[in-house]
Design an enzyme around this catalytic site. Structure first.
Site, PDB file in Angstrom:
ATOM      1  NE  ARG A 184       2.094   6.959 -10.642  1.00 38.42           N
ATOM      2  CZ  ARG A 184       1.800   8.122 -11.191  1.00 38.42           C
ATOM      3  NH1 ARG A 184       2.289   8.434 -12.369  1.00 38.42           N
ATOM      4  NH2 ARG A 184       1.018   8.964 -10.554  1.00 38.42           N
ATOM      5  CB  THR A 185       1.514  -0.041 -11.204  1.00 37.77           C
ATOM      6  OG1 THR A 185       2.301   0.791 -10.370  1.00 37.77           O
ATOM      7  CG2 THR A 185       2.311  -1.281 -11.541  1.00 37.77           C
ATOM      8  CE  LYS A 239     -20.779 -14.993  -5.487  1.00 38.32           C
ATOM      9  NZ  LYS A 239     -20.815 -15.400  -6.900  1.00 38.32           N
ATOM     10  NE  ARG A 274       0.715  -2.373  -7.145  1.00 42.56           N
ATOM     11  CZ  ARG A 274       1.181  -1.135  -7.181  1.00 42.56           C
ATOM     12  NH1 ARG A 274       0.407  -0.123  -6.823  1.00 42.56           N
ATOM     13  NH2 ARG A 274       2.405  -0.895  -7.586  1.00 42.56           N
ATOM     14  CG  HIS A 276       6.862  -2.110  -7.640  1.00 45.40           C
ATOM     15  ND1 HIS A 276       6.465  -2.743  -8.799  1.00 45.40           N
ATOM     16  CD2 HIS A 276       6.295  -0.878  -7.680  1.00 45.40           C
ATOM     17  CE1 HIS A 276       5.699  -1.923  -9.494  1.00 45.40           C
ATOM     18  NE2 HIS A 276       5.581  -0.795  -8.839  1.00 45.40           N
TER      19      HIS A 276
END
Lengths: 320, 320, 320
Positions: free
Chosen positions: A65-66, A95, A116, A144
């Protein structure tokens, strides 16, 4: 937390990490820009304020969604994206590369980074490394900011103010990231009264109650749907987050503590209110509510997410 | 099934869910548009009929060929995409969101949705929820209308008609989604005779034989390569689908029942025919056939997939 | 290996598979084009030499850095991309399609293909199948030509020549793909002396020492940091690659054999040198070095990767 760079009516070049960077003045400016974008979208599918800009979306946590809201925002502004989901699994991070090095690498290619991450404070760490603007699309249990801004914009769209409102916030008030952000946002404005409805297991932590009260919110905790006052201007309903429960049975017992049904809406609602939800929902709102004109969660609220992000991106890149 | 919205020469705004929405007239219109697109692509790499449009590709089932064909179609029309593969694993669906809510969310950002799903009827469900056009890119054992249309276009490209043809369809006639769609498509036209070559285990189901016969196709079932008549105008070969067999040994025994070899082509073919395959192939066509001018599967047929999708998208968005 | 098609000052339409296709003349041409692109990027975020072109990125091996560098290059040239990571897991390859068929399919949609693969020679195989240009983004232990070219460009940027240089290459000289490519590239130019610093377990293979020596490089093997001569013009440091060790303990014992610390730089460095690293690093360079003006690995070198790829793509598509 006072170390966040305030916006102070100067969006250009700023990172967007926390709602704490905002004040009523910068929020007004953002809302005006959002309205401007919406007006233009009435006649165009693309408004080219990010034309020729490259945005990198780094999502270290699964999201559809975001990431799609940000991606669409950038593309509807005429910009292009590079997008990585779970870069930890498919990249140099495997790595053994540090988070900071990864950010520096992606900065090389980009005009802006949207991030995010599953850890609190990651967006701030990224912004400390990168010289280009970084936007927090949610980090851990933390912030957020664009979600809170879109929620506030939606309420403002309906009542033309964010002052002297009476509202209800229901569901998971302990873990819900959006709940905390929205409460902080509403605390910028005077005269707001918020009813908090939650199972006892998921109440707003005492320290938060104190903090937001000190900031000027009037908070009233209730534990029964029948105690919802009939004069609420908005109901902000949230999902009980399964992923926060170690014991599955505990989640199952609690998840449907409070559900918006046609009956509840009839008994405790009023005709001027709006119903919001950050989505996804998993049963807390009866689908029969969806066609009610007061149900703004799947329509206006969702669209506002794209609009507010378009406005924000246009502002911090200096296009508006 | 009669509830599908017929196209009736009005593509604009329509969902494309099933081949049953089409008739010879709407197919002609689509083919004309495809030719127009191909002509323009001779002098341009992009034809901007989807300029400033955002298409969302939701693929709930792994795919590389179909998603890339649609993605390229959109981009060669100047449009932009948001793409999600396996959204069930990396998204709100994990948190328990309904399919309908997911569609509503993606609709928010999009001008059009392309969907592939593992369940029959999913595309129809999506189209019932979304107000923007939805295109079915394959759902379950059900429909895959753009594949059938590109197959038909390719045959039409060679013979300039879809009437009075004699063709062969070989391989997995039981599970093959493309086979069913092509048979339905050919049944719209009169005078067609189709030879069906398959292992007994993978024959076209009796009810389908009856249905297509009733619709006007002449179907002749054969089980030996030597029974292929020499006057076929096309051979449509298909893969035996491993993923449909519970018992691996059964698949291994049957998978290479019929293979196009240079020898078979020499013995049963003719010089005017074309060879088609929906791809991927896994051994059913000897690679030595690839350079034969009658081998259209890796060249013309594949390219037509992109062209027909470009035409379809231009039509339903109202650009053409 | 002599079967690679030489560039010979004619980039247009060429595949880029191996550094062996290049000579000093074609490299000069590429560097000039790169400078031209950089100049233009000073005033524009996009330089549209790939406008309306569609590039397909097929990464059969996980990558974030290389795929994003190529993706950004294409987008900053105004082109669009189709991108698949690990197509073996999510595509027709699962169903048993051959590599060659997959390439033919993607060729259908594309103006150019960028490929990374875990098998030596895959890029060459792809180029033999496809009629459009194919660029090797790294195949197996084999070639990674754009990495070598960006490394060489970066050294050239600093010293304005690639002749008569003294440099150090350190770390994993056995498995390091970039090391071999850089040595080959430097061997095109006369008078170069390269010190090779590695654990004994990870020395440059004897046959390579012989080959590069025969091509004109003066190679001097050392095994102690104190033996680094103070007149090196560049240090090219590399990561010991965990993924090459079957036994984890062996990796742990060896991984930090050589580390650039402020102390080492003070004792063995000089003020005119530059420090390079192909990244990711996993501890071989102390982060305190990052702010040193000689540390070019996270800034200039990385950016040059995008620039050189932009130049190369502009040349082979005939735009420049």
């Amino acid at each position: 937390m006072s170390n966040y760079q305030k916006i102070n009516q100067q969006y250009k070049g700023k990172d967007i990490i926390s709602l704490q960077q905002f004040d009523t003045s910068s929020i007004s400016q953002l809302f005006e820009t959002t309205k401007h974008i919406i007006t233009q979208l009435n006649t165009n599918t693309i408004v080219p304020y990010l034309q020729n800009k490259l945005a990198t979306l780094l999502f270290f946590e699964p999201s559809s969604r975001t990431i799609s809201s940000f991606s669409a925002s950038i593309k509807r502004l005429g910009g292009v994206t590079i997008e990585y989901q779970n870069p930890l699994e498919t990249s140099s991070a495997v790595k053994g590369e540090t988070f900071e090095d990864s950010i520096k690498v992606f900065e090389t290619y980009s005009d802006i980074i949207i991030i995010r991450h599953f850890e609190n404070g990651s967006a701030l760490r990224a912004s400390n490394v990168a010289d280009i603007p970084v936007v927090n699309a949610g980090d851990g249990y933390g912030e957020h900011p664009t979600q809170a801004l879109l929620d506030m914009y939606t309420i403002h769209q309906r009542f033309n103010t964010l002052e002297n409102l009476t509202g209800l916030i229901a569901g998971d008030l302990l873990y819900g990231r959006t709940v905390h952000s929205l409460l902080r946002g509403l605390s910028f404005y005077k005269g707001n009264t918020i009813y908090l409805l939650s199972p006892k297991r998921l109440m707003l932590p005492e320290k938060d109650v104190k903090e937001y009260t000190k900031l000027g919110l009037k908070l009233i905790q209730i534990h029964d749907e029948e105690d919802i006052p009939k004069n609420c201007q908005f109901w902000y309903w949230t999902r009980v987050q399964k992923e926060r429960f170690a014991i599955q049975e505990e989640y199952e017992k609690i998840k449907h503590s409070f559900i918006i049904t046609p009956n509840l809406l009839k008994n405790q609602g009023n005709k001027n209110m709006i119903i919001l939800h950050p989505l996804p929902r998993v049963g807390e709102i009866d689908p029969r509510i969806d066609s009610d004109p007061r149900a703004w969660y799947l329509s206006k609220q969702m669209k506002n997410g794209m609009y507010i992000r378009m406005a924000l991106l246009s502002l911090i890149t200096g296009a508006l």
